[in-house]
Design a protein around this motif. Structure first.
Motif, short mmCIF file in Angstrom:
data_model
loop_
_atom_site.label_atom_id
_atom_site.label_comp_id
_atom_site.label_asym_id
_atom_site.label_seq_id
_atom_site.Cartn_x
_atom_site.Cartn_y
_atom_site.Cartn_z
N SER A 1 0.84 -1.20 0.00
CA SER A 1 0.00 0.00 0.00
C SER A 1 0.87 1.25 0.00
CB SER A 1 -0.93 0.01 1.22
OG SER A 1 -0.17 0.04 2.41
N PRO A 2 0.31 2.39 -0.43
CA PRO A 2 1.06 3.64 -0.41
C PRO A 2 1.26 4.17 1.01
CG PRO A 2 -0.77 3.75 -1.97
CD PRO A 2 -0.98 2.54 -1.12
N VAL A 3 0.37 3.79 1.93
CA VAL A 3 0.48 4.20 3.33
C VAL A 3 0.48 2.94 4.18
CG1 VAL A 3 -0.62 5.48 5.22
CG2 VAL A 3 -0.66 6.40 2.89
N HIS A 4 1.44 2.82 5.07
CA HIS A 4 1.63 1.56 5.81
C HIS A 4 1.10 1.59 7.24
CE1 HIS A 4 3.98 -0.79 2.87
NE2 HIS A 4 4.33 0.39 2.42
N CYS A 5 0.57 2.72 7.69
CA CYS A 5 -0.04 2.80 9.02
C CYS A 5 -1.53 3.07 8.89
CB CYS A 5 0.59 3.93 9.83
SG CYS A 5 2.30 3.65 10.30
N ALA A 6 -2.32 2.53 9.81
CA ALA A 6 -3.76 2.78 9.81
C ALA A 6 -4.02 4.26 10.09
CB ALA A 6 -4.44 1.92 10.86
N PRO A 7 -4.76 4.95 9.21
CA PRO A 7 -5.05 6.37 9.43
C PRO A 7 -6.41 6.58 10.07
CG PRO A 7 -5.57 5.80 7.17
CD PRO A 7 -5.13 4.51 7.86
N PRO A 8 -6.59 7.66 10.84
CA PRO A 8 -7.92 7.98 11.37
C PRO A 8 -8.93 8.12 10.24
CG PRO A 8 -6.23 9.35 12.39
CD PRO A 8 -5.57 8.62 11.27
N ALA A 9 -10.11 7.54 10.44
CA ALA A 9 -11.21 7.59 9.46
C ALA A 9 -10.80 7.03 8.11
CB ALA A 9 -11.72 9.03 9.30
#
Length: 236
Positions: free
Chosen positions: A119-127
């Motif tokens: 994935s392009p972002v590897h941490c869970a983001p808010p919402a």
């Protein structure tokens, strides 16, 4: 991420899981891991960046957007332990790219054939919404992963992932046409690379509950895209 050069995907993954570059994401992923969801209160959450999943010589790459707070942020494995993953792994199994149709936890025996999920972002983001700055910061990890893997085909799940991936592909050496290719389910674009190798880029609606529960994305629709990408990657 830092400007460090990685020689293997294993080195990259080992460095990635210690990343703390985005304060908002670090705070959120760790808060979720402490507070937990009631159904998982007896489990130990991963609560860290989630590395890619699959063989390090994969010719097909599947790109989502970011880990789910109580899915991959809990299990430590991409798309594992949530309903979106249930749809994705069932489809991968149906087209011969996974050895089993389910993924519940690390160590459940799942293996992928010639396919890696990232994935392009590897941490869970808010919402479930990373900011543009967070996407840009985390994009270096995906760029490094792409350069180490040199895939022949990529399936992007969702418009947000498509938008995040295109500049990363450009940074990694592929030529993005002007105007930029538009996302759509079943979209297929061939990108030329600096090495002379073509990358086949496919689009699919995301496997979110919003899409699968409403019928916007059906298992058959997803399997068609995965089969086409498998063919393009030379895995069929």
């Amino acid at each position: 991420m830092s400007s460090a050069t990685f020689t293997t995907v294993g080195e990259l993954d080992a460095a990635l899981i210690d990343c703390r570059a985005c304060p908002r994401l670090v705070e959120w992923r760790e808060q979720v891991a402490r507070e937990k969801r009631a159904a998982f209160r007896d489990e130990t959450y991963w609560g860290r960046p989630v590395p890619g999943l699959g063989p390090v010589d994969a010719r097909l790459l599947i790109v989502g957007l970011a880990p789910a707070a109580h899915g991959a942020n809990r299990t430590g494995r991409m798309f594992t332990g949530d309903r979106s993953g249930d749809v994705l792994f069932a489809a991968l199994h149906a087209v011969g790219l996974a050895n089993q149709p389910t993924a519940t936890h690390a160590g459940d025996g799942l293996t992928l054939r010639g396919t890696r999920i990232t994935s392009p972002v590897h941490c869970a983001p808010p919402a479930n919404k990373p900011t543009p700055a967070e996407r840009a910061t985390c994009g270096g990890w995906l760029r490094a992963e792409l350069m180490l893997l040199a895939p022949r085909a990529v399936v992007v799940l969702g418009a947000f992932g498509w938008q995040a991936l295109l500049p990363v592909l450009a940074d990694a050496g592929w030529v993005i046409p002007r105007p930029r290719p538009r996302f759509g389910h079943g979209a297929h674009v061939e990108l030329a690379g600096g090495t002379g190798k073509t990358l086949h880029l496919f689009g699919s609606y995301h496997v979110s509950q919003q899409n699968t529960f409403t019928g916007r994305l059906t298992p058959a629709m997803l399997e068609i895209v995965l089969r086409a990408a498998s063919d393009a990657a030379g895995l069929s």
